[in-house]
Design a protein around this motif. Structure first.
Motif, short mmCIF file in Angstrom:
data_model
loop_
_atom_site.label_atom_id
_atom_site.label_comp_id
_atom_site.label_asym_id
_atom_site.label_seq_id
_atom_site.Cartn_x
_atom_site.Cartn_y
_atom_site.Cartn_z
N ARG A 90 54.38 77.59 19.23
CA ARG A 90 55.54 76.70 19.31
C ARG A 90 56.70 77.18 18.43
O ARG A 90 57.75 76.56 18.37
N HIS A 112 49.67 66.39 15.79
CA HIS A 112 49.26 66.75 17.15
C HIS A 112 47.75 66.95 17.23
O HIS A 112 47.10 67.21 16.23
N ARG A 273 61.54 74.60 30.79
CA ARG A 273 60.85 73.74 29.83
C ARG A 273 60.33 72.53 30.57
O ARG A 273 61.05 71.90 31.33
N SER A 275 58.70 68.78 30.28
CA SER A 275 58.42 67.62 29.43
C SER A 275 57.64 66.61 30.25
O SER A 275 58.04 66.31 31.38
N ARG A 277 55.62 62.72 30.23
CA ARG A 277 55.34 61.45 29.57
C ARG A 277 54.43 60.63 30.47
O ARG A 277 54.50 60.75 31.70
N GLY A 294 50.86 74.41 27.81
CA GLY A 294 51.42 73.62 26.71
C GLY A 294 50.39 72.68 26.13
O GLY A 294 49.21 72.99 26.04
N GLY A 295 50.86 71.50 25.73
CA GLY A 295 49.98 70.51 25.11
C GLY A 295 50.82 69.41 24.50
O GLY A 295 51.96 69.22 24.89
N GLY A 296 50.26 68.72 23.51
CA GLY A 296 51.01 67.65 22.86
C GLY A 296 50.11 66.47 22.57
O GLY A 296 49.01 66.65 22.04
N HIS A 297 50.57 65.29 22.94
CA HIS A 297 49.81 64.07 22.72
C HIS A 297 49.39 63.52 24.09
O HIS A 297 49.88 63.96 25.11
N ALA A 300 52.65 62.00 25.59
CA ALA A 300 53.89 62.80 25.49
C ALA A 300 53.50 64.24 25.26
O ALA A 300 52.90 64.57 24.24
N ALA A 301 53.80 65.08 26.21
CA ALA A 301 53.41 66.49 26.07
C ALA A 301 54.46 67.37 26.70
O ALA A 301 55.41 66.89 27.33
N GLY A 302 54.28 68.66 26.55
CA GLY A 302 55.24 69.59 27.11
C GLY A 302 54.63 70.96 27.31
O GLY A 302 53.51 71.22 26.88
N GLY A 303 55.40 71.81 27.93
CA GLY A 303 54.93 73.16 28.16
C GLY A 303 56.04 73.94 28.81
O GLY A 303 57.22 73.59 28.69
P1 5GP Z 1 59.18 67.15 24.44
O1 5GP Z 1 58.95 66.75 25.86
O2 5GP Z 1 59.85 66.08 23.67
O3 5GP Z 1 59.75 68.51 24.30
O4 5GP Z 1 57.73 67.28 23.81
C1 5GP Z 1 56.89 66.18 23.71
C2 5GP Z 1 55.68 66.54 22.91
O5 5GP Z 1 54.95 67.53 23.63
C3 5GP Z 1 56.03 67.19 21.59
O6 5GP Z 1 55.96 66.25 20.56
C4 5GP Z 1 54.95 68.19 21.43
O7 5GP Z 1 53.86 67.54 20.87
C5 5GP Z 1 54.48 68.54 22.78
N1 5GP Z 1 54.96 69.83 23.31
C6 5GP Z 1 56.13 70.09 23.90
N2 5GP Z 1 56.20 71.36 24.31
C7 5GP Z 1 55.02 71.93 23.99
C8 5GP Z 1 54.47 73.24 24.14
O8 5GP Z 1 55.08 74.16 24.69
N3 5GP Z 1 53.22 73.44 23.64
C9 5GP Z 1 52.50 72.45 23.04
N4 5GP Z 1 51.28 72.73 22.58
N5 5GP Z 1 52.99 71.21 22.87
C10 5GP Z 1 54.23 70.95 23.33
#
Ligand code: 5GP
Ligand code: MN
Length: 325
Positions: A90, A112, A273, A275, A277, A294-297, A300-303
């Protein structure tokens, strides 16, 4: 870890730094400086403009703008603190500079899921904490006492707690979180002013882009259970897009009754990117890991995706179909 000797410290947070990444980093850097260490705060890329008023934000060094200086500091660091992320990927391009220094000790402060085994020397990982700023608050109180938190630091920590909880509306809203907020109020924070600065300081382009994203660009799929918004680089340019302008867009489709998963695909010059939810048991952490590197919670996650927008959306449709079948 020899905490009392003088150290050159790097405080790092994740790509696309948000309010929690910045608030936790600035507060933690100030505490370490108070202990006599030399500290540099680094993020991989620019933060959103509506956070540029945060107290101490001028101390944040941005890798895409100060690469050489940061590489040199990374080589010298005795301690690297990773805040609000647990996977070195990240850091994007910054990760190489960090990996090059093999002598520095590594400290993790994060909320996380699934911190890597054996990578960090000291780990404060609390996936049930609503923000990293909340964890940093608790550490500060334990280490140096609440008196170390002045109004500026309290404001930074509050921004982190407020933004990561969607203004205190998501998960892990524990009684203790509100006790902590009460303490921050005692330390002098001005909540209406912080709200206005974060949530009511957008550009005209951002508000028009939101209308376009929710109007022509939102698609509802899987019999109303999922939704997606996609924005290509050319579309973003039309609305004079600035980093941070799409913050929060992905949450809107979840306000439709029945929608349990929402995705935003945002193209930049290198990749898309992603995102994600969700609501309730729908696990987008798992979804992001499986389909978007990716990953996250859970909610709420992303990749990311290096395919074209069309292929990325097709992959999402297929994955959603499988998930909600
Ligand atoms: P957002 O959508 O706000 O960018 O990301 C939401 C949540 O997803 C972030 O708090 C983070 O935990 C997780 N996240 C976003 N992008 C990535 C990624 O590329 N890899 C991982 N492991 N987690 C991500
Ligand atoms: Mn966070």
């Amino acid at each position: 870890m020899a905490a009392q000797e003088f150290m050159n410290v790097l405080v790092l947070s994740h790509y696309n730094p948000d309010g929690d990444a910045l608030g936790a980093s600035i507060a933690w850097a100030r505490v370490l400086e108070g202990m006599g260490h030399s500290v540099m705060c680094v993020v991989p890329n620019k933060f959103p403009y509506f956070l540029d008023w945060m107290p101490g934000i001028e101390r944040i060094r941005i890798f895409t703008e100060h690469g050489d200086e940061i590489r040199a500091a990374a080589a010298e660091a005795d301690l690297v603190c990773c805040l609000d992320f647990n996977n070195i990927s990240r850091l994007e391009g910054l990760s190489e500079a960090i990996e090059a220094n093999t002598k520095a000790q590594k400290l993790l402060i994060d909320h996380h899921l699934d911190p890597p085994e054996g990578y960090f020397d000291l780990v404060f990982s609390y996936p049930h904490a609503s923000s990293t700023s909340y964890i940093v608050f608790k550490l500060i109180v334990e280490l140096v006492g609440v008196e170390a938190i002045d109004r500026d630091m309290a404001t930074d920590l509050y921004v982190g707690m407020m933004t990561d909880t969607g203004n205190f509306s998501y998960s892990y809203l524990t009684p203790d979180l509100f006790r902590v907020v009460a303490t921050l109020v005692e330390r002098g924070i001005d909540i209406p002013d912080i709200n206005r600065r974060v949530y009511n300081s957008y550009s005209e382009g951002r508000v028009r882009l939101l209308s376009y994203a929710l109007g022509p660009k939102m698609e509802v799929l899987a019999k109303g259970q999922a939704a997606l918004i996609s924005l290509k680089e050319s579309e973003l340019r039309r609305f004079k897009f600035r980093q941070g302008d799409s913050e929060g867009f992905v949450n809107y489709p979840l306000s439709i009754e029945g929608v349990k998963m929402s995705a935003l695909f945002l193209q930049n010059h290198r990749f898309i990117r992603v995102s994600l939810r969700s609501r309730g048991d729908v696990d987008v952490n798992d979804f992001a890991r499986r389909y978007f590197d990716g990953g996250g919670h859970r909610n709420a996650a992303g990749g990311k995706s290096t395919d074209t927008m069309e292929i990325t959306i097709e992959r999402f449709r297929a994955a959603v179909k499988e998930y909600f079948q």
